[in-house]
Scaffold this motif. Structure first.
Motif, short mmCIF file in Angstrom:
data_model
loop_
_atom_site.label_atom_id
_atom_site.label_comp_id
_atom_site.label_asym_id
_atom_site.label_seq_id
_atom_site.Cartn_x
_atom_site.Cartn_y
_atom_site.Cartn_z
N ALA A 39 -23.90 1.08 3.27
CA ALA A 39 -22.72 1.65 2.72
C ALA A 39 -22.08 2.89 3.29
O ALA A 39 -20.99 2.86 3.34
N LEU A 40 -23.20 3.38 4.13
CA LEU A 40 -22.76 4.57 4.91
C LEU A 40 -22.11 4.28 6.17
O LEU A 40 -21.17 4.81 6.79
N ASP A 41 -22.72 3.08 6.78
CA ASP A 41 -22.19 2.71 8.29
C ASP A 41 -22.50 1.18 8.17
O ASP A 41 -23.49 0.64 8.44
N ALA A 42 -21.53 0.34 7.94
CA ALA A 42 -21.41 -1.12 7.79
C ALA A 42 -21.74 -1.59 9.07
O ALA A 42 -22.06 -2.83 9.22
N ASP A 43 -21.88 -0.84 10.32
CA ASP A 43 -22.12 -1.31 11.59
C ASP A 43 -23.64 -1.28 12.14
O ASP A 43 -24.01 -1.22 13.15
N PHE A 44 -24.53 -0.55 11.13
CA PHE A 44 -25.86 0.00 11.54
C PHE A 44 -26.88 -1.33 11.27
O PHE A 44 -27.44 -1.58 10.53
N LEU A 45 -26.74 -2.07 12.40
CA LEU A 45 -27.50 -3.50 12.65
C LEU A 45 -28.82 -3.23 12.19
O LEU A 45 -29.42 -4.33 11.40
N PRO A 46 -29.84 -2.35 12.58
CA PRO A 46 -31.19 -2.38 12.36
C PRO A 46 -31.45 -2.41 10.71
O PRO A 46 -32.32 -2.99 10.22
N ALA A 47 -30.39 -1.99 9.90
CA ALA A 47 -30.51 -2.05 8.31
C ALA A 47 -30.61 -3.14 8.17
O ALA A 47 -31.21 -3.76 7.03
N TYR A 48 -29.31 -4.19 8.44
CA TYR A 48 -29.31 -5.44 8.05
C TYR A 48 -30.67 -6.27 8.39
O TYR A 48 -31.02 -7.04 7.59
N GLY A 90 -25.58 -9.12 9.98
CA GLY A 90 -26.22 -8.51 11.15
C GLY A 90 -25.31 -9.41 12.58
O GLY A 90 -24.92 -8.63 13.40
N LEU A 91 -25.48 -10.68 12.35
CA LEU A 91 -24.87 -11.52 13.42
C LEU A 91 -23.37 -10.90 13.55
O LEU A 91 -22.69 -11.47 14.76
N GLN A 92 -22.75 -10.84 12.37
CA GLN A 92 -21.30 -10.46 12.77
C GLN A 92 -21.04 -9.24 13.57
O GLN A 92 -20.12 -8.95 14.46
N ILE A 93 -22.12 -8.48 13.53
CA ILE A 93 -22.02 -7.11 14.43
C ILE A 93 -22.67 -7.47 15.78
O ILE A 93 -21.89 -6.82 16.68
N LEU A 149 -32.11 -11.97 15.52
CA LEU A 149 -31.43 -12.39 14.25
C LEU A 149 -31.29 -13.84 14.21
O LEU A 149 -31.50 -14.40 12.99
N TYR A 150 -30.81 -14.62 15.09
CA TYR A 150 -30.72 -16.10 14.94
C TYR A 150 -32.00 -16.86 14.69
O TYR A 150 -32.16 -17.69 13.80
#
Length: 134
Positions: free
Chosen positions: A44-53, A76-79, A86-87
């Motif tokens: 919610a804070l940073d939609a590009d924070f990949l490790p959270a996904y 995450g793959l969108q980022i 991730l794959y």
């Protein structure tokens, strides 16, 4: 460490990195629901924070919520569309869901990006690869 991070998270409630570290500490302590809430807060804070996904996806996979895991790994793959990890994790989640075709396709993409995944079977008993660190 979790107590210090709880204090830091209160002092810096809008800092995604602090919130993520809190989530990781809580997960290590086995407080997965609280960790997942922290990971969602990071997103919610940073939609590009990949490790959270990646971390939330792995937690959902472990909790037998493969649909939720698939959503997180896809987000995450969108980022980072070049993330072999991730794959691979997405392939495991598809396999757990019974979608062997999608599982094989995702794992084949992982292997193409990172040859170390070529020998890994798409077995659904395997845990996702991510600890969230990149």
């Amino acid at each position: 460490a979790a107590d210090v991070l709880r204090v830091a998270a209160k002092i810096y409630p809008n800092d995604a990195s602090t919130q993520y570290m809190l989530g990781s500490a809580l997960a290590t302590l086995g407080q997965q629901d609280a960790a997942n809430a922290a990971y969602r807060n990071v997103i919610a804070l940073d939609a590009d924070f990949l490790p959270a996904y990646a971390s939330l996806g792995a937690a959902l996979y472990s909790a037998h919520d493969s649909d939720g895991a698939i959503r997180m790994f896809r987000a995450g793959l969108q980022i980072d569309p070049m993330s072999a990890e991730l794959y691979y994790d997405l392939g495991l989640a598809f396999g757990k869901n019974g979608d062997e075709s999608a599982a094989r396709q995702a794992i084949a993409l992982a292997a193409k990006l990172q040859p170390r995944f070529a020998s890994d079977p798409p077995g659904i008993a395997v845990q996702p690869n991510h600890s969230g660190s990149f």
